[in-house]
Design an enzyme around this catalytic site. Structure first.
Site, PDB file in Angstrom:
ATOM      1  N   SER A 164      13.977  18.452  43.296  1.00 25.75           N
ATOM      2  CA  SER A 164      14.723  17.914  44.432  1.00 25.75           C
ATOM      3  C   SER A 164      15.898  18.834  44.726  1.00 25.75           C
ATOM      4  CB  SER A 164      15.252  16.516  44.081  1.00 25.75           C
ATOM      5  OG  SER A 164      16.255  16.134  44.991  1.00 25.75           O
ATOM      6  N   SER A 165      16.204  18.986  46.005  1.00 21.83           N
ATOM      7  CA  SER A 165      17.374  19.783  46.375  1.00 21.83           C
ATOM      8  C   SER A 165      18.636  19.170  45.764  1.00 21.83           C
ATOM      9  CB  SER A 165      17.513  19.852  47.895  1.00 21.83           C
ATOM     10  OG  SER A 165      16.293  20.240  48.482  1.00 21.83           O
ATOM     11  N   ARG A 166      18.620  17.858  45.565  1.00 19.52           N
ATOM     12  CA  ARG A 166      19.808  17.168  45.036  1.00 19.52           C
ATOM     13  C   ARG A 166      19.995  17.395  43.533  1.00 19.52           C
ATOM     14  NH1 ARG A 166      18.528  13.075  49.237  1.00 19.52           N
ATOM     15  NH2 ARG A 166      20.330  12.991  50.613  1.00 19.52           N
TER      16      ARG A 166
ATOM     17  N   GLY B 217       5.671  15.051  51.217  1.00 18.25           N
ATOM     18  CA  GLY B 217       5.500  14.912  49.779  1.00 18.25           C
ATOM     19  C   GLY B 217       5.501  13.458  49.333  1.00 18.25           C
TER      20      GLY B 217
ATOM     21  N   MET C 130      14.597  19.627  54.904  1.00 27.08           N
ATOM     22  CA  MET C 130      16.046  19.764  55.105  1.00 27.08           C
ATOM     23  C   MET C 130      16.549  21.044  54.443  1.00 27.08           C
ATOM     24  SD  MET C 130      17.636  15.988  55.213  1.00 27.08           S
ATOM     25  CE  MET C 130      17.728  15.671  53.469  1.00 27.08           C
ATOM     26  N   GLY C 131      15.619  21.898  54.050  1.00 21.44           N
ATOM     27  CA  GLY C 131      16.014  23.197  53.501  1.00 21.44           C
ATOM     28  C   GLY C 131      16.418  23.135  52.037  1.00 21.44           C
ATOM     29  N   TYR C 132      17.054  24.225  51.564  1.00 23.81           N
ATOM     30  CA  TYR C 132      17.342  24.434  50.137  1.00 23.81           C
ATOM     31  C   TYR C 132      16.009  24.307  49.388  1.00 23.81           C
ATOM     32  CZ  TYR C 132      20.842  25.375  46.642  1.00 23.81           C
ATOM     33  OH  TYR C 132      21.612  25.994  45.702  1.00 23.81           O
ATOM     34  N   LEU C 133      15.068  25.126  49.839  1.00 19.85           N
ATOM     35  CA  LEU C 133      13.659  24.961  49.468  1.00 19.85           C
ATOM     36  C   LEU C 133      13.398  25.266  47.990  1.00 19.85           C
ATOM     37  CD1 LEU C 133      12.138  26.667  52.649  1.00 19.85           C
ATOM     38  CD2 LEU C 133      12.609  24.244  52.278  1.00 19.85           C
TER      39      LEU C 133
ATOM     40  N   HIS D 159       8.703  21.923  48.093  1.00 22.09           N
ATOM     41  CA  HIS D 159       8.479  22.336  49.488  1.00 22.09           C
ATOM     42  C   HIS D 159       7.387  23.407  49.553  1.00 22.09           C
ATOM     43  CE1 HIS D 159      12.916  21.215  49.500  1.00 22.09           C
ATOM     44  NE2 HIS D 159      12.443  20.430  50.440  1.00 22.09           N
TER      45      HIS D 159
HETATM   46  P1  AMP Z   1      13.456  17.281  51.979  1.00 20.47           P
HETATM   47  O1  AMP Z   1      13.829  18.687  52.272  1.00 20.47           O
HETATM   48  O2  AMP Z   1      14.021  16.742  50.715  1.00 20.47           O
HETATM   49  O3  AMP Z   1      13.640  16.366  53.181  1.00 20.47           O
HETATM   50  O4  AMP Z   1      11.876  17.302  51.721  1.00 20.47           O
HETATM   51  C1  AMP Z   1      10.977  17.838  52.655  1.00 20.47           C
HETATM   52  C2  AMP Z   1       9.572  17.471  52.248  1.00 20.47           C
HETATM   53  O5  AMP Z   1       9.301  18.018  50.959  1.00 20.47           O
HETATM   54  C3  AMP Z   1       9.350  15.959  52.141  1.00 20.47           C
HETATM   55  O6  AMP Z   1       8.079  15.620  52.669  1.00 20.47           O
HETATM   56  C4  AMP Z   1       9.422  15.710  50.671  1.00 20.47           C
HETATM   57  O7  AMP Z   1       8.701  14.581  50.246  1.00 20.47           O
HETATM   58  C5  AMP Z   1       8.806  16.982  50.119  1.00 20.47           C
HETATM   59  N1  AMP Z   1       9.246  17.199  48.737  1.00 20.47           N
HETATM   60  C6  AMP Z   1      10.518  17.240  48.267  1.00 20.47           C
HETATM   61  N2  AMP Z   1      10.517  17.370  46.920  1.00 20.47           N
HETATM   62  C7  AMP Z   1       9.220  17.398  46.543  1.00 20.47           C
HETATM   63  C8  AMP Z   1       8.560  17.501  45.276  1.00 20.47           C
HETATM   64  N3  AMP Z   1       9.244  17.602  44.131  1.00 20.47           N
HETATM   65  N4  AMP Z   1       7.221  17.498  45.268  1.00 20.47           N
HETATM   66  C9  AMP Z   1       6.501  17.389  46.411  1.00 20.47           C
HETATM   67  N5  AMP Z   1       7.058  17.276  47.640  1.00 20.47           N
HETATM   68  C10 AMP Z   1       8.401  17.277  47.690  1.00 20.47           C
END
Ligand code: AMP
Length: 287
Positions: free
Chosen positions: A185-187, A147, A30-33, A37
């Protein structure tokens, strides 16, 4: 590196690669990498000839009172990171490209989605499965990277691929953490300074749970209580859930020796102020 918002163009490009006999890895985001990511993208890069990253804040996986509108976005910065890593294509569609006005077809699951995050986010996994299915159709990749940070999501996607005979390998990747232990986390950007400190309670409480299991405790309720006791000491924290499930079925177990494939998932969701954070560990249990 190309950035495309078009389903047609993206599909054409990936099909062209496939025709040339190249392997393709997909990293849905969902970006904000961040570095979490990044670890997925680097693994995809190592294991495939071409890497596609999708960046799409998927409206249908957010509930009505959740943070869809305020979810952080920064395509420019994301694109720079992807470029640095050597990503070949970013798929970045508008919501209208993914969901026609009269869109009405969803992918849903009876099991695995009712517990943990499914309890407080009842339509979340339907949204995730639907968008991931669409991505798999648009981008016929050999492998897709997810992840363990979102462990339930990883289990759900693996099951969906198995149950619907999708021709793609799902690769799980370990949780990447900040130096002090907070899962990236992006959050995390929602947290103010005080909340950022308080958020360490997630990892700290899980460490206590892990310690209890390592010392031989096998009753789930005792392990959960260890975790809850640590969280209770943090005034800014409010528990959404603390749960131990059989990782293969995402169903609560009372006795840790009862996991069908011997693997348990201990997962928590905790509000720090208004921000809901998740964290977990997965463990093989030797009885
Ligand atoms: P998101 O952008 O939050 O939807 O995450 C995209 C992908 O990155 C998902 O498969 C998440 O599980 C993975 N991800 C997000 N945060 C982490 C992290 N801290 N470590 C490993 N994978 C992550």
């Amino acid at each position: 590196m190309n950035i495309s918002g078009s389903i047609k163009e993206t599909r054409q490009q990936v099909k062209e690669w496939k025709k040339q006999g190249l392997t393709v890895g997909l990293v849905p985001t969902m970006g904000y990498l961040h570095e979490g990511h990044q670890s997925l993208m680097e693994k995809a890069k190592k294991e495939n000839d071409k890497v596609v990253v999708s960046i799409f804040v998927n409206p249908i996986q957010f509930g009505p009172n959740e943070d869809f509108a305020s979810y952080p976005r920064d395509l420019e910065k994301d694109a720079a990171l992807c470029e640095r890593i050597g990503v070949d294509l970013i798929f970045h569609p508008e919501a209208e490209e993914m969901y026609e006005k009269d869109f009405c077809t969803y992918v849903d699951m009876d099991g695995l989605t009712k517990e943990l995050c499914g309890k407080s986010r009842p339509t979340h996994f339907r949204g995730v499965q639907t968008v991931v299915s669409k991505l798999f159709h648009i981008i016929p990749a050999d492998r897709a990277y997810f992840g363990q940070k979102d462990a339930q999501q990883l289990a759900v996607i693996k099951r969906m691929v198995r149950d619907l005979s999708m021709d793609i390998e799902i690769v799980g990747c370990p949780i990447v953490r900040e130096e002090d232990g907070l899962a990236k986390s992006s959050r995390n950007t929602y947290l103010n300074q005080e909340e950022r400190k308080a958020a360490l309670v997630l990892n700290r409480s899980l460490a206590e749970g892990k310690k209890a299991i390592e010392s031989g405790v096998r009753e789930a309720c005792k392990v959960k209580q260890c975790i809850l006791d640590v969280i209770a000491k943090e005034p800014l924290a409010r528990v959404d859930y603390v749960e131990i499930v059989d990782f293969s079925a995402i169903e609560p177990i009372a006795d840790l020796n009862m996991a069908a494939e011997g693997e348990i998932l201990c997962a928590i969701a905790v509000y720090i102020g208004k921000t809901r954070l998740i964290d977990n560990f997965i463990m093989k249990i030797n009885s």
